[in-house]
Design a protein around this motif. Sequence first.
Motif, PDB file in Angstrom:
ATOM      1  N   ARG A   1      76.577  66.151  28.891  1.00  0.00           N
ATOM      2  CA  ARG A   1      77.667  65.782  29.793  1.00  0.00           C
ATOM      3  C   ARG A   1      77.112  65.256  31.117  1.00  0.00           C
ATOM      4  NH1 ARG A   1      83.526  67.171  29.864  1.00  0.00           N
ATOM      5  NH2 ARG A   1      83.409  66.757  27.650  1.00  0.00           N
ATOM      6  N   LEU A   2      76.129  65.960  31.642  1.00  0.00           N
ATOM      7  CA  LEU A   2      75.528  65.531  32.912  1.00  0.00           C
ATOM      8  C   LEU A   2      74.779  64.208  32.731  1.00  0.00           C
ATOM      9  CD1 LEU A   2      75.387  66.443  35.813  1.00  0.00           C
ATOM     10  CD2 LEU A   2      73.458  67.908  35.260  1.00  0.00           C
ATOM     11  N   GLU A   3      74.173  64.020  31.560  1.00  0.00           N
ATOM     12  CA  GLU A   3      73.493  62.746  31.285  1.00  0.00           C
ATOM     13  C   GLU A   3      74.498  61.595  31.220  1.00  0.00           C
ATOM     14  OE1 GLU A   3      71.199  63.953  27.738  1.00  0.00           O
ATOM     15  OE2 GLU A   3      69.453  63.165  28.798  1.00  0.00           O
ATOM     16  N   ASP A   4      75.654  61.855  30.610  1.00  0.00           N
ATOM     17  CA  ASP A   4      76.680  60.808  30.547  1.00  0.00           C
ATOM     18  C   ASP A   4      77.109  60.379  31.950  1.00  0.00           C
ATOM     19  OD1 ASP A   4      76.687  60.730  27.830  1.00  0.00           O
ATOM     20  OD2 ASP A   4      78.518  61.913  27.571  1.00  0.00           O
ATOM     21  N   ILE A   5      77.286  61.363  32.818  1.00  0.00           N
ATOM     22  CA  ILE A   5      77.709  61.052  34.186  1.00  0.00           C
ATOM     23  C   ILE A   5      76.618  60.264  34.899  1.00  0.00           C
ATOM     24  CG2 ILE A   5      78.476  62.019  36.385  1.00  0.00           C
ATOM     25  CD1 ILE A   5      79.206  64.596  34.708  1.00  0.00           C
TER      26      ILE A   5
ATOM     27  N   ASP B   1      68.002  57.220  38.797  1.00  0.00           N
ATOM     28  CA  ASP B   1      66.820  57.180  37.929  1.00  0.00           C
ATOM     29  C   ASP B   1      66.121  58.533  37.873  1.00  0.00           C
ATOM     30  OD1 ASP B   1      67.074  54.589  37.164  1.00  0.00           O
ATOM     31  OD2 ASP B   1      65.879  53.795  38.828  1.00  0.00           O
ATOM     32  N   THR B   2      65.914  59.135  39.035  1.00  0.00           N
ATOM     33  CA  THR B   2      65.225  60.418  39.080  1.00  0.00           C
ATOM     34  C   THR B   2      66.053  61.491  38.366  1.00  0.00           C
ATOM     35  OG1 THR B   2      64.094  59.849  41.128  1.00  0.00           O
ATOM     36  CG2 THR B   2      64.316  62.196  40.627  1.00  0.00           C
ATOM     37  N   LEU B   3      67.364  61.451  38.575  1.00  0.00           N
ATOM     38  CA  LEU B   3      68.223  62.439  37.915  1.00  0.00           C
ATOM     39  C   LEU B   3      68.147  62.269  36.396  1.00  0.00           C
ATOM     40  CD1 LEU B   3      70.310  64.695  38.049  1.00  0.00           C
ATOM     41  CD2 LEU B   3      72.091  62.954  38.324  1.00  0.00           C
ATOM     42  N   ARG B   4      68.192  61.027  35.944  1.00  0.00           N
ATOM     43  CA  ARG B   4      68.136  60.779  34.503  1.00  0.00           C
ATOM     44  C   ARG B   4      66.801  61.211  33.903  1.00  0.00           C
ATOM     45  NH1 ARG B   4      71.795  55.842  35.138  1.00  0.00           N
ATOM     46  NH2 ARG B   4      70.046  54.776  36.096  1.00  0.00           N
ATOM     47  N   ASP B   5      65.691  60.922  34.588  1.00  0.00           N
ATOM     48  CA  ASP B   5      64.380  61.327  34.069  1.00  0.00           C
ATOM     49  C   ASP B   5      64.305  62.845  33.956  1.00  0.00           C
ATOM     50  OD1 ASP B   5      63.594  58.726  33.893  1.00  0.00           O
ATOM     51  OD2 ASP B   5      62.409  58.712  35.738  1.00  0.00           O
ATOM     52  N   THR B   6      64.871  63.525  34.940  1.00  0.00           N
ATOM     53  CA  THR B   6      64.874  64.985  34.943  1.00  0.00           C
ATOM     54  C   THR B   6      65.623  65.520  33.731  1.00  0.00           C
ATOM     55  OG1 THR B   6      64.860  64.973  37.365  1.00  0.00           O
ATOM     56  CG2 THR B   6      65.551  67.025  36.276  1.00  0.00           C
ATOM     57  N   LEU B   7      66.834  65.029  33.541  1.00  0.00           N
ATOM     58  CA  LEU B   7      67.682  65.545  32.462  1.00  0.00           C
ATOM     59  C   LEU B   7      67.094  65.204  31.091  1.00  0.00           C
ATOM     60  CD1 LEU B   7      71.119  64.481  33.983  1.00  0.00           C
ATOM     61  CD2 LEU B   7      70.074  66.763  34.048  1.00  0.00           C
ATOM     62  N   ASP B   8      66.567  63.978  30.945  1.00  0.00           N
ATOM     63  CA  ASP B   8      66.040  63.547  29.657  1.00  0.00           C
ATOM     64  C   ASP B   8      64.882  64.419  29.183  1.00  0.00           C
ATOM     65  OD1 ASP B   8      67.884  61.550  29.746  1.00  0.00           O
ATOM     66  OD2 ASP B   8      66.476  59.922  30.124  1.00  0.00           O
ATOM     67  N   SER B   9      64.078  64.899  30.128  1.00  0.00           N
ATOM     68  CA  SER B   9      62.914  65.706  29.745  1.00  0.00           C
ATOM     69  C   SER B   9      63.323  67.056  29.165  1.00  0.00           C
ATOM     70  CB  SER B   9      62.009  65.944  30.961  1.00  0.00           C
ATOM     71  OG  SER B   9      61.430  64.720  31.373  1.00  0.00           O
TER      72      SER B   9
ATOM     73  N   ASP C   1      70.475  71.746  24.451  1.00  0.00           N
ATOM     74  CA  ASP C   1      71.743  71.130  24.842  1.00  0.00           C
ATOM     75  C   ASP C   1      72.246  71.658  26.183  1.00  0.00           C
ATOM     76  OD1 ASP C   1      71.784  69.778  22.407  1.00  0.00           O
ATOM     77  OD2 ASP C   1      72.770  71.460  21.404  1.00  0.00           O
ATOM     78  N   GLU C   2      71.909  72.904  26.465  1.00  0.00           N
ATOM     79  CA  GLU C   2      72.341  73.529  27.719  1.00  0.00           C
ATOM     80  C   GLU C   2      71.116  74.118  28.396  1.00  0.00           C
ATOM     81  OE1 GLU C   2      74.874  76.632  26.320  1.00  0.00           O
ATOM     82  OE2 GLU C   2      76.523  75.263  25.831  1.00  0.00           O
ATOM     83  N   CYS C   3      71.142  74.192  29.711  1.00  0.00           N
ATOM     84  CA  CYS C   3      70.019  74.844  30.387  1.00  0.00           C
ATOM     85  C   CYS C   3      70.465  75.442  31.706  1.00  0.00           C
ATOM     86  CB  CYS C   3      68.871  73.858  30.615  1.00  0.00           C
ATOM     87  SG  CYS C   3      69.185  72.682  31.934  1.00  0.00           S
ATOM     88  N   LYS C   4      69.625  76.332  32.208  1.00  0.00           N
ATOM     89  CA  LYS C   4      69.812  76.886  33.545  1.00  0.00           C
ATOM     90  C   LYS C   4      68.999  76.045  34.518  1.00  0.00           C
ATOM     91  CE  LYS C   4      69.685  81.464  31.453  1.00  0.00           C
ATOM     92  NZ  LYS C   4      69.246  82.857  31.499  1.00  0.00           N
ATOM     93  N   ILE C   5      69.565  75.784  35.685  1.00  0.00           N
ATOM     94  CA  ILE C   5      68.829  75.077  36.731  1.00  0.00           C
ATOM     95  C   ILE C   5      68.726  75.986  37.944  1.00  0.00           C
ATOM     96  CG2 ILE C   5      68.722  73.016  38.190  1.00  0.00           C
ATOM     97  CD1 ILE C   5      70.397  71.514  36.212  1.00  0.00           C
TER      98      ILE C   5
END
Lengths: 247, 247, 247
Positions: free
Chosen positions: C72-76, C9-17, C23-27
């Motif tokens: 891609r990361l959201e799909d996973i 859940d936390t990972l998904r909330d992070t990516l969705d924001s 489409d791509e970002c630096k982390i």
Amino acid sequence: MFKAIVSADTLRDTLDSVSVLVDECKIHLNDDGLEIRAVDPANVGMVDLTLSADAFESYEADGGLIGVDLSRLEDIAGMADAGQLVQLELDEETRKLHIQIEGLEYTLALIDPDSIRQEPDLPDLDLPAQVVVEGADIDRAVRAADMVSDHIALGVDAEKELFYVDAEGDTDDVHLELEREDLIDLEAGDARSLFSLDYLKDMNKALPKDAEVTLELGEEFPVKLHFDFAEGLGSVTFMLAPRIQSD
Amino acid sequence: MFKAIVSADTLRDTLDSVSVLVDECKIHLNDDGLEIRAVDPANVGMVDLTLSADAFESYEADGGLIGVDLSRLEDIAGMADAGQLVQLELDEETRKLHIQIEGLEYTLALIDPDSIRQEPDLPDLDLPAQVVVEGADIDRAVRAADMVSDHIALGVDAEKELFYVDAEGDTDDVHLELEREDLIDLEAGDARSLFSLDYLKDMNKALPKDAEVTLELGEEFPVKLHFDFAEGLGSVTFMLAPRIQSD
Amino acid sequence: MFKAIVSADTLRDTLDSVSVLVDECKIHLNDDGLEIRAVDPANVGMVDLTLSADAFESYEADGGLIGVDLSRLEDIAGMADAGQLVQLELDEETRKLHIQIEGLEYTLALIDPDSIRQEPDLPDLDLPAQVVVEGADIDRAVRAADMVSDHIALGVDAEKELFYVDAEGDTDDVHLELEREDLIDLEAGDARSLFSLDYLKDMNKALPKDAEVTLELGEEFPVKLHFDFAEGLGSVTFMLAPRIQSD
């Protein structure tokens, strides 16, 4: 002669298992139940389904053979609510199937069985590995593999006693390992074969997520997927031919 | 002058019953409630709807007439939650309708009523048969008929005391019979007429599945479908012209 | 080095924001948590997100930087059930991210950070008005505005002590007013700016409907939207540049 009453759910499960592979099929109306065998046009995926007469509320048949349009029959079965009964009766003269659902009568024109692709004989393979998993695990593996590739490898590592799934994409890979304790049962034997994901996705649609699914695997051999439905009174075996491994 | 407060549910039910037939309509703002009459462009389906002032939380009107874009008004009503109230107020000068939903104000431009198709007069037919059924039964019949045909016959067999639905496709047929005990009420009289399924499907969308729907039928005559909504304070009558039977 | 375990859940909330804008970002894999800053291709919308190491089940990092394909990361992440944990581990050598979800391992190829659009610096604006509202109120305003226009004005009336939203279409208008008592908090100061609704709709998708959202507003200035997630251990600030007002 054929006259039977069956729950809408059982009828739908029966049809869904076959319609993932073919649009039309022959149904054997044996005196002890239904039998359907079918192979897809490319000869890659096969299904062998039986539904015992005991799965019906009432069942009378004497060995006839009918040909049906599966999506049409699925639409009709879809009209019934979950608990409702579906009454089927063959009119030998008109070659039509009368289907009744609580006052609603649907008259379905049958297809000449001779015009339907010939039924396959599922080869009796002696495969070295056998794995029993929950349908939900196959669903998970298939969905993950689908993110990276259109092929999927299924294998058993006899030494490590584990079942694995591999999918290799152009940049990303997916790997799933289920050890003995994650499995319902395992007869270990070295096995690994590559399959078309499209076919496995179709078969996966028919797998109940909460059912025990038995996979039989070999080295570059077809995979057999087996599961029961209708509280054990129905039985489905899918067989999928392997793709040639290209490394 | 027009100023009213109504629950979002009642407003939505009102609009949905009319929008299945037309995109724009005239609304009579009578002192005792709303009235809408409309006919589709092909002059095949008509609707006559009334919503009593008692169905509103508050209602003030003095006989005006407005023209509205139904899908726009439906979108606005769709913004409200099920329990919320919608406040409507007509600005006579600007000919705009002010719509308020808990702090949100929408200003809707009205349409010149003269630019909207003329309202029909629903003919006062003396039809020989009358059937009262649950909306769910009509839904079932319409969906089943839709699998085989684009026409549907509705009839009453006076002798057998039953209401029936027939749809004949090129290869398959659908037949539904509801006997007296399956019906809420039946005034038997021989009746059978053929209708365009497209229209009946549209009208079916507006029928509450749990409501009593009264059908009036004759021999190659229009069918009238009547039901109440808003706890009996709203009333809808659809009329659908028959198709010429071709045997 | 980077190795962490986090709830799906936390990972998904992070990516969705972040994925609502790019489409791509630096982390940034800082030792006290993740940081992501990104700006959309048109330089109109920006996001600055931090997720504390405390939001993770376990977290080890030493200041690296990775580039990811967000969808891609959201799909996973979408493969995991709500309660499941996701294990992330960076392979420095292959520059791939190993992602494990209960036996399922996904190997994700990373993107060269240098090939990703440069990170923005969110300007430190001293905006005269600040409003705290529920996410649901912004959702309502955005959906209503979307019915009439592709622009939306956000403003604060310092004298009347209210926050308002305006959208003017060709024929219809939408206006929403929230007074002090409808707001969680208000620091009144005159403010009004016009924004592209497309961007605000995208940002709205990432706003939790039940979260407190802080808006900072000025006169023809950017708006800042701020909210927390992951039980306060994650923080998102969106900034949206104004459109030039044309009256």
